[in-house]
Design a protein around this motif. Sequence first.
Motif, short mmCIF file in Angstrom:
data_model
loop_
_atom_site.label_atom_id
_atom_site.label_comp_id
_atom_site.label_asym_id
_atom_site.label_seq_id
_atom_site.Cartn_x
_atom_site.Cartn_y
_atom_site.Cartn_z
N GLY A 43 0.81 -1.21 0.00
CA GLY A 43 0.00 0.00 0.00
C GLY A 43 0.85 1.26 0.00
O GLY A 43 2.00 1.25 0.47
N SER A 44 0.30 2.35 -0.51
CA SER A 44 1.06 3.59 -0.62
C SER A 44 1.40 4.20 0.73
O SER A 44 2.43 4.85 0.89
CB SER A 44 0.29 4.61 -1.47
OG SER A 44 -1.00 4.84 -0.92
N ASP A 45 0.54 4.00 1.73
CA ASP A 45 0.80 4.56 3.05
C ASP A 45 2.07 3.96 3.67
O ASP A 45 2.77 4.63 4.44
CB ASP A 45 -0.38 4.29 3.99
CG ASP A 45 -1.58 5.16 3.67
OD1 ASP A 45 -1.41 6.16 2.95
OD2 ASP A 45 -2.69 4.83 4.13
N ALA A 46 2.37 2.72 3.33
CA ALA A 46 3.52 2.04 3.92
C ALA A 46 4.80 2.23 3.10
O ALA A 46 5.87 1.74 3.51
CB ALA A 46 3.23 0.54 4.05
N LEU A 47 4.72 2.94 1.99
CA LEU A 47 5.89 3.13 1.15
C LEU A 47 6.96 3.93 1.88
O LEU A 47 6.68 4.97 2.47
CB LEU A 47 5.50 3.88 -0.14
CG LEU A 47 6.60 4.09 -1.17
CD1 LEU A 47 7.07 2.75 -1.73
CD2 LEU A 47 6.10 4.99 -2.30
N LYS A 48 8.21 3.44 1.86
CA LYS A 48 9.32 4.11 2.53
C LYS A 48 10.48 4.31 1.56
O LYS A 48 10.80 3.42 0.76
CB LYS A 48 9.80 3.28 3.73
CG LYS A 48 8.76 3.10 4.83
CD LYS A 48 9.31 2.25 5.96
CE LYS A 48 8.28 2.06 7.06
NZ LYS A 48 8.79 1.20 8.15
N MET A 49 11.10 5.48 1.66
CA MET A 49 12.23 5.78 0.79
C MET A 49 13.37 4.79 1.04
O MET A 49 14.08 4.39 0.12
CB MET A 49 12.70 7.21 1.03
CG MET A 49 11.67 8.28 0.70
SD MET A 49 11.30 8.38 -1.06
CE MET A 49 12.48 9.64 -1.59
N SER A 50 13.53 4.38 2.28
CA SER A 50 14.61 3.45 2.61
C SER A 50 14.43 2.10 1.90
O SER A 50 15.40 1.48 1.46
CB SER A 50 14.69 3.23 4.12
OG SER A 50 13.45 2.73 4.63
N GLU A 51 13.18 1.67 1.77
CA GLU A 51 12.92 0.41 1.07
C GLU A 51 13.19 0.54 -0.42
O GLU A 51 13.69 -0.40 -1.06
CB GLU A 51 11.47 -0.02 1.30
CG GLU A 51 11.19 -0.50 2.71
CD GLU A 51 9.76 -0.98 2.87
OE1 GLU A 51 9.57 -2.03 3.50
OE2 GLU A 51 8.84 -0.31 2.34
N ILE A 52 12.87 1.69 -0.98
CA ILE A 52 13.14 1.93 -2.40
C ILE A 52 14.64 1.91 -2.64
O ILE A 52 15.12 1.30 -3.61
CB ILE A 52 12.54 3.27 -2.85
CG1 ILE A 52 11.01 3.24 -2.72
CG2 ILE A 52 12.94 3.59 -4.29
CD1 ILE A 52 10.34 4.57 -2.98
N VAL A 53 15.39 2.57 -1.78
CA VAL A 53 16.85 2.60 -1.90
C VAL A 53 17.42 1.19 -1.88
O VAL A 53 18.27 0.82 -2.70
CB VAL A 53 17.46 3.45 -0.77
CG1 VAL A 53 18.96 3.19 -0.66
CG2 VAL A 53 17.21 4.93 -1.02
N GLU A 54 16.94 0.39 -0.94
CA GLU A 54 17.45 -0.98 -0.80
C GLU A 54 17.10 -1.84 -2.01
O GLU A 54 17.96 -2.52 -2.58
CB GLU A 54 16.89 -1.61 0.47
CG GLU A 54 17.38 -3.03 0.72
CD GLU A 54 16.82 -3.62 2.00
OE1 GLU A 54 17.10 -4.81 2.25
OE2 GLU A 54 16.11 -2.90 2.74
N LYS A 55 15.82 -1.81 -2.41
CA LYS A 55 15.37 -2.69 -3.48
C LYS A 55 15.90 -2.24 -4.85
O LYS A 55 16.18 -3.07 -5.71
CB LYS A 55 13.84 -2.73 -3.50
CG LYS A 55 13.27 -3.83 -4.37
CD LYS A 55 11.78 -3.97 -4.18
CE LYS A 55 11.20 -5.08 -5.03
NZ LYS A 55 11.75 -6.40 -4.72
N ALA A 56 16.03 -0.93 -5.05
CA ALA A 56 16.53 -0.41 -6.33
C ALA A 56 18.05 -0.39 -6.38
O ALA A 56 18.63 -0.08 -7.42
CB ALA A 56 15.99 0.99 -6.58
N GLU A 57 18.69 -0.68 -5.24
CA GLU A 57 20.15 -0.70 -5.14
C GLU A 57 20.74 0.66 -5.53
O GLU A 57 21.64 0.77 -6.35
CB GLU A 57 20.74 -1.81 -6.01
CG GLU A 57 20.26 -3.21 -5.59
CD GLU A 57 20.84 -4.30 -6.46
OE1 GLU A 57 21.22 -4.03 -7.62
OE2 GLU A 57 20.92 -5.46 -5.98
N LEU A 58 20.19 1.71 -4.90
CA LEU A 58 20.65 3.07 -5.12
C LEU A 58 21.04 3.69 -3.78
O LEU A 58 20.64 3.21 -2.72
CB LEU A 58 19.54 3.92 -5.75
CG LEU A 58 19.04 3.53 -7.14
CD1 LEU A 58 17.82 4.36 -7.48
CD2 LEU A 58 20.14 3.74 -8.18
#
Length: 212
Positions: A43-58
């Motif tokens: 869900g969008s409410d649970a979206l975290k920048m830290s998770e994006i960084v980890e999963k996208a390897e950025l």
Amino acid sequence: MAEQVVEPRKGRSEARRIPQQQRGRDRFEKILSVAAELIEKNGSDALKMSEIVEKAELSFGALYQYFPDKSAIVRTLAERFNEQGRECVESELAKVTDAGTLRQALCNIADEYYDFFRQEPVMRDIWIATQADRMLQEIDAGDMEFHAQALFSVLGRLEPTRGKDELLAIARLTMQLLAAAVRYANSLDDAAGRATIALYQRMLPADVCRLS
């Protein structure tokens, strides 16, 4: 050399410009793809920048070069989905020649929008969330006005002697009711949702221009 971290801007969140170089475009699209996967899962409410960084390897710095915060990511995804919706509405309204074909076009739009949101759980999550997010409300309002103006143009062609204010009011109300029906239908299970859309279609007047 370490990447420079770009601090998120205060106020209204907006995505950075789409990069011109291929490497930058690839990163931009990867961020959106990863964010969409996470929204679909949690869900969008649970979206975290830290998770994006980890999963996208950025790095955080690389992420912030394109998006100052998660609201900017959600906004970009919403605007992309809205573009697809606009193409659907424009395509159907382009076929209208009279009251009968206008009614059919509205029925088709309701069907296509319902299917679109069923097939795109990410956009369904974002669309439902618009009620609680002012930024998304602004995007939704702008999108609704685009559809209303498109319908207004058709109504003006079908009823050239009618007052413009009256036709614009009809166009806005018609598109608001269509969106409300689709939104409600998508809050139900698929069988009930499709039955709701069918009920909405049966309730449509034979001549939308004669609503007032």
